[in-house]
Design an enzyme around this catalytic site. Structure first.
Site, mmCIF file in Angstrom:
data_model
loop_
_atom_site.group_PDB
_atom_site.id
_atom_site.type_symbol
_atom_site.label_atom_id
_atom_site.label_comp_id
_atom_site.label_asym_id
_atom_site.label_seq_id
_atom_site.Cartn_x
_atom_site.Cartn_y
_atom_site.Cartn_z
ATOM 1 N N ARG A 57 1.962 -8.780 1.345
ATOM 2 C CA ARG A 57 2.084 -7.391 0.893
ATOM 3 C C ARG A 57 3.039 -7.240 -0.281
ATOM 4 O O ARG A 57 3.107 -6.172 -0.898
ATOM 5 C CB ARG A 57 2.550 -6.517 2.061
ATOM 6 C CG ARG A 57 1.509 -6.446 3.187
ATOM 7 C CD ARG A 57 2.075 -5.855 4.448
ATOM 8 N NE ARG A 57 2.459 -4.465 4.253
ATOM 9 C CZ ARG A 57 3.245 -3.793 5.083
ATOM 10 N NH1 ARG A 57 3.749 -4.397 6.151
ATOM 11 N NH2 ARG A 57 3.533 -2.533 4.842
ATOM 12 N N ASP A 134 -5.807 1.292 -0.547
ATOM 13 C CA ASP A 134 -5.197 1.749 0.704
ATOM 14 C C ASP A 134 -5.197 0.705 1.817
ATOM 15 O O ASP A 134 -4.160 0.430 2.415
ATOM 16 C CB ASP A 134 -5.901 3.036 1.177
ATOM 17 C CG ASP A 134 -5.210 3.676 2.371
ATOM 18 O OD1 ASP A 134 -3.979 3.588 2.456
ATOM 19 O OD2 ASP A 134 -5.906 4.255 3.225
ATOM 20 N N CYS A 214 5.563 9.783 13.122
ATOM 21 C CA CYS A 214 4.871 10.553 12.086
ATOM 22 C C CYS A 214 3.592 11.162 12.660
ATOM 23 O O CYS A 214 2.725 10.441 13.171
ATOM 24 C CB CYS A 214 4.543 9.651 10.899
ATOM 25 S SG CYS A 214 3.606 10.477 9.602
ATOM 26 N N CYS A 243 4.970 17.647 4.929
ATOM 27 C CA CYS A 243 5.937 17.036 4.012
ATOM 28 C C CYS A 243 5.453 17.080 2.563
ATOM 29 O O CYS A 243 6.254 16.934 1.633
ATOM 30 C CB CYS A 243 6.248 15.598 4.425
ATOM 31 S SG CYS A 243 4.818 14.505 4.429
#
Length: 381
Positions: A57, A134, A214, A243
């Site tokens: 990543r 994504d 979340c 948010c």
């Protein structure tokens, strides 16, 4: 062809194919991100949806060995539904977050990146590329930040000067040595509106997210939703937007640049009661083309039950009782029982008590107990 000339041609072509913003970054290791990801892992803040190892990543050359540059793209999406349907007492509606309005953005951005890749290969046959949107290993936000697309906000969203944070991101790793663009300076300053508005404290501090708290993540899980979050999701059945909505950079931002992203009002804000019994085929036909369908119908139905409880929708009691009595999935039966308790009508309580005598699943029985516990709130004892 010289890299700078090709870069300018790529920028020009990106406008022809309706890419709203494009930037170029080096393919160097994302050292800062690597340390943050390690810390997230240690703290247990990851969602579990992440792809690849921390090394994959943060080290682009693990994905394309000859990587020299990364091209980042951004497409703006709408923040408002024109003539959106209203929720009524007879027909309560849920809502998908803005990022799930219109056609699945993964498909749209992949098509743009594919066209961009073909354009590059025509002009530079030696080019190698790897595109992702994504669900790839790289952090779209980290790449976009390095490429000057925008800056990373305290709400962990990529904030662009032109489109706020209402943008989808994608990137392409390439072996071509483009001159990198300049990253933007942080623009949040002392503002803490997103941190203050987060209903669960998921934004631990500016730029750090505990995904396990979340609501955008929790709406996508398939198990029982933890008790403390049920009252906080409202009528969201997929994702969560607060948010972003409170961010000053998103004030009056509403771009309708891409017909694919235009929300279908009855899909973006679906009626809740019909969603409870939708068949697999009906679900695919109605919702299969949007990003919010990727986890299947189960999380959405669970969230719809929570929303109906939140609304205390007595018109839904009969439908919810039927779900509690006949749905084969324990999570749905149990959540239905909780929802009935939340609605708190005599019919709802009676149905829970009757169903308990036939139920064998321990988790469902626990949810039935929770549903009946609302009786004391109603009676004041």
């Amino acid at each position: 062809m010289k890299a700078e000339q090709l870069k300018q041609e790529i920028i020009a072509y990106s406008k022809e194919i309706d890419i709203d913003k494009i930037g170029f970054a080096s393919a160097d290791v994302f050292e800062g991100l690597k340390e943050r990801l390690k810390r997230q892992q240690e703290l247990g803040y990851q969602s579990g949806f992440e792809k690849g190892s921390i090394e994959e990543r943060t080290e682009p050359d693990r994905l394309l060995p000859e990587a020299q540059s990364i091209i980042s793209i951004a497409l703006a999406y709408p923040s408002r539904i024109k003539d959106g349907p209203k929720s009524t007492k007879e027909e309560r509606r849920g809502v998908f977050c803005r990022a799930s309005w219109g056609v699945d953005y993964h498909d749209v951005l992949r098509e743009k990146l594919s066209k961009l890749s073909a354009f590059i290969r025509e002009r530079a046959p030696e080019a190698s590329t790897k595109e992702m949107v994504d669900t790839g290993e790289l952090s779209d936000r980290a790449v976009a930040e390095r490429a000057g697309i925008g800056f990373s906000g305290k709400n962990t969203a990529m904030i662009t000067p032109e489109f706020g944070s209402y943008v989808y991101l994608g990137e392409m790793i390439t072996n071509l040595p483009f001159i990198p663009d300049t990253p933007l300076e942080d623009g949040c300053g002392s503002c803490t509106k997103c941190l203050d508005a987060c209903p669960t404290g998921a934004l631990v501090q500016g730029g750090q997210l505990n995904a396990q708290r979340c609501l955008a993540f929790l709406t996508q899980t398939k198990d029982f939703m933890p008790d403390e979050f049920r009252s906080k999701i409202g009528n969201f059945i997929y994702g969560f937007d607060t948010c972003q909505v409170v961010c000053p950079y998103n004030k009056k931002i509403d771009f309708h640049n891409h017909p694919e992203f235009e929300p279908e009002p009855d899909v973006a804000k679906p009626k809740l009661k019909p969603l409870l019994k939708v068949s697999n085929r009906e679900f695919r036909n109605t919702f299969g083309h949007i990003a919010g369908s990727w986890r299947g119908k189960k999380p959405l139905q669970r969230n719809a039950l929570i929303a109906l409880g939140h609304y205390k929708d007595k018109t839904a009691v009969e439908d919810i009782i039927d779900v509690m009595n006949h749905d084969p999935r324990p999570v749905i039966r149990g959540t239905a029982a909780w929802s009935l308790g939340k609605i708190s009508s005599p019919e709802a309580f009676s149905a829970i008590e009757t169903a308990m005598g036939k139920e064998s699943d321990e988790q469902v029985l626990a949810e039935m107990e929770k549903g009946l516990a609302f009786k004391s709130e109603v009676s004041g004892t």
